[in-house]
Design a protein around this motif. Structure first.
Motif, short mmCIF file in Angstrom:
data_model
loop_
_atom_site.label_atom_id
_atom_site.label_comp_id
_atom_site.label_asym_id
_atom_site.label_seq_id
_atom_site.Cartn_x
_atom_site.Cartn_y
_atom_site.Cartn_z
N LEU A 146 41.46 38.54 40.95
CA LEU A 146 42.79 38.41 40.81
C LEU A 146 43.41 39.95 41.04
CD1 LEU A 146 43.72 35.96 37.99
CD2 LEU A 146 43.95 35.65 40.30
N SER A 147 43.22 40.85 40.58
CA SER A 147 43.68 42.45 40.80
C SER A 147 43.67 42.57 42.35
CB SER A 147 43.21 43.24 39.81
OG SER A 147 43.71 44.59 40.16
N GLU A 148 42.30 42.47 42.82
CA GLU A 148 41.98 42.85 44.08
C GLU A 148 42.88 41.86 45.23
OE1 GLU A 148 38.09 42.63 44.38
OE2 GLU A 148 37.39 44.33 43.17
N ASN A 149 43.07 40.70 44.72
CA ASN A 149 43.56 39.74 45.75
C ASN A 149 45.26 40.30 45.63
OD1 ASN A 149 41.78 38.37 46.46
ND2 ASN A 149 42.33 36.41 45.42
N PHE A 150 45.79 40.68 44.37
CA PHE A 150 47.19 41.25 44.41
C PHE A 150 47.23 42.27 45.01
CE2 PHE A 150 50.67 43.46 41.57
CZ PHE A 150 51.69 42.64 41.85
N VAL A 151 46.25 43.25 45.09
CA VAL A 151 46.57 44.57 45.87
C VAL A 151 46.66 44.44 47.22
CG1 VAL A 151 45.17 46.86 46.23
CG2 VAL A 151 45.52 46.06 44.12
N ALA A 152 45.82 43.58 47.70
CA ALA A 152 45.78 43.24 49.20
C ALA A 152 47.28 42.39 49.56
CB ALA A 152 44.70 42.03 49.41
N LEU A 153 47.76 41.69 48.62
CA LEU A 153 49.02 41.26 49.08
C LEU A 153 49.95 42.41 49.00
CD1 LEU A 153 51.38 38.94 49.26
CD2 LEU A 153 51.17 38.78 46.59
#
Length: 237
Positions: A188-195
């Motif tokens: 979730l953190s890596e997806n959030f960073v990408a966003l």
């Protein structure tokens, strides 16, 4: 004012609405406060300092989430000739030309999540724009869904692999799914960073003042968790 059930109120009680959480704390709390029996979606809501009344300040771009959204994405491709079979071979759920256009027009067929088209098809696809547009299904170059036949396979793989569209609503807020409650905190953190990286890169030149004004994370039917927008922008994968 809508009434909330006991499960929602119990989840809400765990959120301190007077503070801004770090992204890591917020994601953990979103997972903790999810109470649905199904695997809920984790969403990010960003209020931006833009004026949607001005076309040059609207956000419309895409981001490839490294871990996808956890959702099976159904892809329809408008193409003709050899490109039809190429699209199906690449994983498209539906591909065709006049047959698909007629099916959508006459039967209100919308059993798909993303529509992709080759440029030579847009003259025909435009005839059903009144049906595709309101549903957010009209192919558009800004969303990367109008591509040459040679790029169909790559685009289909990206869309099915987790590429999502980022588009503000009429109040200047972005609503983007970044995964499922069952995802690990790291995913979730890596997806959030990408966003966040994609949103920062898409900042309109005409936007004045603070660009990302607030960030809220939530799960399906769960309470919103306020996030420190500065910490959200500085988070690294």
């Amino acid at each position: 004012m809508p009434k909330h059930g006991k499960k929602y109120l119990a989840a809400l009680a765990k959120v301190d609405r007077t503070r801004l959480y770090s992204p890591t704390e917020a994601l953990a709390l979103v997972k903790e406060t999810s109470y649905t029996k199904f695997d809920g979606t984790v969403e990010a809501h960003l209020r931006l300092g833009i004026d949607p009344r001005h076309a040059d300040q609207n956000i419309r771009t895409t981001v490839a989430l490294p871990h996808g959204t956890g959702k099976t994405v159904r892809v329809l491709v408008f193409a003709q000739g050899e490109a039809v079979q190429a699209a199906l071979d690449a994983g498209a759920d539906y591909a065709g030309s006049d047959d698909l256009i007629a099916r959508i027009d006459r039967e209100n067929f919308f059993d798909f999540d993303v529509a992709i088209a080759t440029p030579d098809m847009m003259g025909k696809v435009g005839r059903i724009g009144r049906k595709l547009g309101p549903r957010g299904l009209m192919p558009n170059p800004k969303s990367g869904t109008i591509v040459p036949a040679a790029d169909l396979a790559r685009t289909i793989r990206e869309v099915k692999g987790g590429r999502v569209e980022i588009r503000n609503d009429k109040t200047g807020i972005l609503h983007v799914a970044i995964g499922k409650v069952s995802f690990t905190p790291q995913q979730l953190s890596e997806n959030f960073v990408a966003l966040m990286d994609a949103v920062k890169a898409a900042k309109p030149s005409g936007a004045k003042g603070t660009y990302i004004r607030s960030v809220t994370l939530t799960s399906t039917m769960g309470p919103g968790v306020p996030v420190d927008p500065v910490a959200a922008q500085n988070l690294k994968a």
